[in-house]
Design a protein around this motif. Structure first.
Motif, short mmCIF file in Angstrom:
data_model
loop_
_atom_site.label_atom_id
_atom_site.label_comp_id
_atom_site.label_asym_id
_atom_site.label_seq_id
_atom_site.Cartn_x
_atom_site.Cartn_y
_atom_site.Cartn_z
N LYS A 150 11.50 -3.88 -0.40
CA LYS A 150 10.46 -4.70 -1.01
C LYS A 150 9.08 -4.23 -0.56
O LYS A 150 8.13 -4.17 -1.35
CB LYS A 150 10.68 -6.17 -0.64
N LEU A 151 8.96 -3.89 0.73
CA LEU A 151 7.68 -3.40 1.25
C LEU A 151 7.31 -2.07 0.62
O LEU A 151 6.12 -1.79 0.41
CB LEU A 151 7.76 -3.27 2.78
N TYR A 152 8.31 -1.25 0.31
CA TYR A 152 8.02 0.02 -0.35
C TYR A 152 7.43 -0.22 -1.74
O TYR A 152 6.47 0.45 -2.15
CB TYR A 152 9.27 0.89 -0.46
N PHE A 153 8.02 -1.16 -2.49
CA PHE A 153 7.49 -1.49 -3.81
C PHE A 153 6.02 -1.91 -3.71
O PHE A 153 5.18 -1.51 -4.53
CB PHE A 153 8.30 -2.62 -4.45
N GLU A 154 5.72 -2.74 -2.72
CA GLU A 154 4.34 -3.21 -2.53
C GLU A 154 3.41 -2.04 -2.21
O GLU A 154 2.30 -1.94 -2.76
CB GLU A 154 4.29 -4.25 -1.41
N HIS A 155 3.86 -1.16 -1.34
CA HIS A 155 3.06 0.00 -0.96
C HIS A 155 2.79 0.90 -2.17
O HIS A 155 1.64 1.28 -2.44
CB HIS A 155 3.78 0.79 0.13
N TYR A 156 3.84 1.21 -2.91
CA TYR A 156 3.69 2.12 -4.04
C TYR A 156 2.80 1.51 -5.13
O TYR A 156 1.90 2.19 -5.67
CB TYR A 156 5.06 2.45 -4.64
N ALA A 157 3.02 0.22 -5.45
CA ALA A 157 2.24 -0.41 -6.51
C ALA A 157 0.75 -0.45 -6.15
O ALA A 157 -0.11 -0.13 -6.99
CB ALA A 157 2.75 -1.83 -6.75
N ALA A 158 0.44 -0.82 -4.91
CA ALA A 158 -0.96 -0.91 -4.49
C ALA A 158 -1.60 0.47 -4.42
O ALA A 158 -2.72 0.68 -4.93
CB ALA A 158 -1.05 -1.62 -3.15
N GLU A 159 -0.92 1.41 -3.79
CA GLU A 159 -1.48 2.74 -3.64
C GLU A 159 -1.71 3.41 -4.99
O GLU A 159 -2.76 4.03 -5.25
CB GLU A 159 -0.55 3.60 -2.79
N HIS A 160 -0.73 3.28 -5.87
CA HIS A 160 -0.85 3.91 -7.18
C HIS A 160 -1.97 3.27 -8.01
O HIS A 160 -2.72 3.98 -8.72
CB HIS A 160 0.48 3.80 -7.94
N SER A 161 -2.11 1.96 -7.92
CA SER A 161 -3.16 1.26 -8.68
C SER A 161 -4.55 1.70 -8.21
O SER A 161 -5.43 1.99 -9.03
CB SER A 161 -3.01 -0.25 -8.52
N VAL A 162 -4.73 1.74 -6.89
CA VAL A 162 -6.02 2.16 -6.34
C VAL A 162 -6.33 3.60 -6.73
O VAL A 162 -7.46 3.95 -7.09
CB VAL A 162 -6.03 1.99 -4.81
N ILE A 176 -9.88 -3.44 -1.09
CA ILE A 176 -8.42 -3.61 -1.19
C ILE A 176 -7.75 -2.83 -0.06
O ILE A 176 -8.02 -1.64 0.12
CB ILE A 176 -7.90 -3.12 -2.55
N ASP A 177 -6.92 -3.51 0.66
CA ASP A 177 -6.13 -2.86 1.71
C ASP A 177 -4.75 -2.50 1.16
O ASP A 177 -3.98 -3.39 0.75
CB ASP A 177 -5.97 -3.80 2.92
N VAL A 178 -4.47 -1.22 1.10
CA VAL A 178 -3.16 -0.77 0.62
C VAL A 178 -2.15 -0.95 1.74
O VAL A 178 -2.35 -0.45 2.85
CB VAL A 178 -3.22 0.71 0.20
N PRO A 179 -1.05 -1.68 1.48
CA PRO A 179 -0.01 -1.84 2.51
C PRO A 179 0.51 -0.48 2.95
O PRO A 179 0.68 0.42 2.12
CB PRO A 179 1.08 -2.65 1.82
N PRO A 180 0.75 -0.29 4.24
CA PRO A 180 1.23 1.02 4.71
C PRO A 180 2.65 1.31 4.23
O PRO A 180 3.41 0.40 3.91
CB PRO A 180 1.18 0.88 6.23
N TYR A 181 2.96 2.59 4.19
CA TYR A 181 4.33 2.99 3.86
C TYR A 181 5.26 2.48 4.96
O TYR A 181 5.06 2.75 6.14
CB TYR A 181 4.41 4.52 3.77
N PRO A 182 6.31 1.70 4.60
CA PRO A 182 7.20 1.12 5.61
C PRO A 182 8.14 2.16 6.22
O PRO A 182 8.99 2.72 5.52
CB PRO A 182 7.98 0.06 4.82
N SER A 183 7.99 2.41 7.50
CA SER A 183 8.84 3.41 8.15
C SER A 183 10.31 2.98 8.15
O SER A 183 11.22 3.81 8.18
CB SER A 183 8.37 3.64 9.59
#
Length: 214
Positions: A150-162, A176-183
């Motif tokens: 789920k965190l990956y989806f959030e990271h990808y959606a935010a990063e790609h949108s920005v 906008i703070d892009v969530p970090p890629y979840p290790s």
């Protein structure tokens, strides 16, 4: 002990078989040879029929177990081929790309290079991961989606949108703070991969052993 002795004892215990020594008490007429042969034939036929029935039931049970194991192999192979295998490879690529882009950013402050690198290398990998998670999630091991997915989806959606907005000339600055890629995503993928790989190998071994003893 004779081959059918143990089975005869079992029939005696449940009342299906009575030895001649009990059927013919002292003073009772002794059966003739024909009657003795007839009794032996009936007993042998009954024991043979029970043995055949037991073997038939065991074969059905064994065939059913083999069929179920083969279904497990088919499903697990699909998990490896269409879900976990590609995700392991793609997350390895992301790790390698992250190392490269880190070096580029450290040695060069030109944002154009970073943008080009993202478009040509990072974005295709992210899109493929997103496609697999969106269309093959039914192949996930277990009934619950890990938090890292789920965190990956959030990271990808935010990063790609920005990134898309920046490419269009719309700068959001630091609003906008892009969530970090979840290790944890990297390790959860490998944990699931190892689980299904172990089950696949164990199932194949069971089928081989059962087929050998058929």
């Amino acid at each position: 002990m004779r081959p059918n002795a143990s089975l005869a004892c079992a029939f005696y215990e449940i009342g299906l078989f009575t030895p001649r020594s009990e059927r013919f008490k002292a003073g009772a007429p002794v059966p003739g040879a024909a009657e003795v042969l007839s009794d032996n034939a009936v007993t042998a036929a009954f024991v043979g029929a029970m043995g055949w029935l037991c073997a038939y039931i065991l074969n059905i049970y064994k065939d059913d177990r083999i069929q179920k194991t083969k279904l497990t192999i088919d499903h697990t192979a699909e998990q490896i081929r269409d879900f976990y295998g590609p995700l392991v490879s793609l997350t390895d690529q992301l790790d390698s790309l992250a190392s490269v882009i880190h070096l580029i950013s450290f040695n060069n402050n030109n944002p154009g290079i970073t943008t080009t690198f993202y478009n040509k290398f990072f974005l295709p990998v992210h899109k493929e991961i997103n496609r697999i998670l969106s269309t093959k999630i039914h192949l996930l091991e277990g009934s619950e989606i890990p938090d890292s997915f789920k965190l990956y989806f959030e990271h990808y959606a935010a990063e790609h949108s920005v990134h898309e907005l920046n490419s269009s000339g719309i700068s959001l600055g630091g609003s906008i703070d892009v969530p970090p890629y979840p290790s944890e995503f990297y390790w959860d993928v490998r944990k699931g991969f190892q689980t299904v790989l172990d089950r696949y190998e164990a199932s194949v071994r069971r089928v081989r052993v059962r087929s050998f003893w058929r």
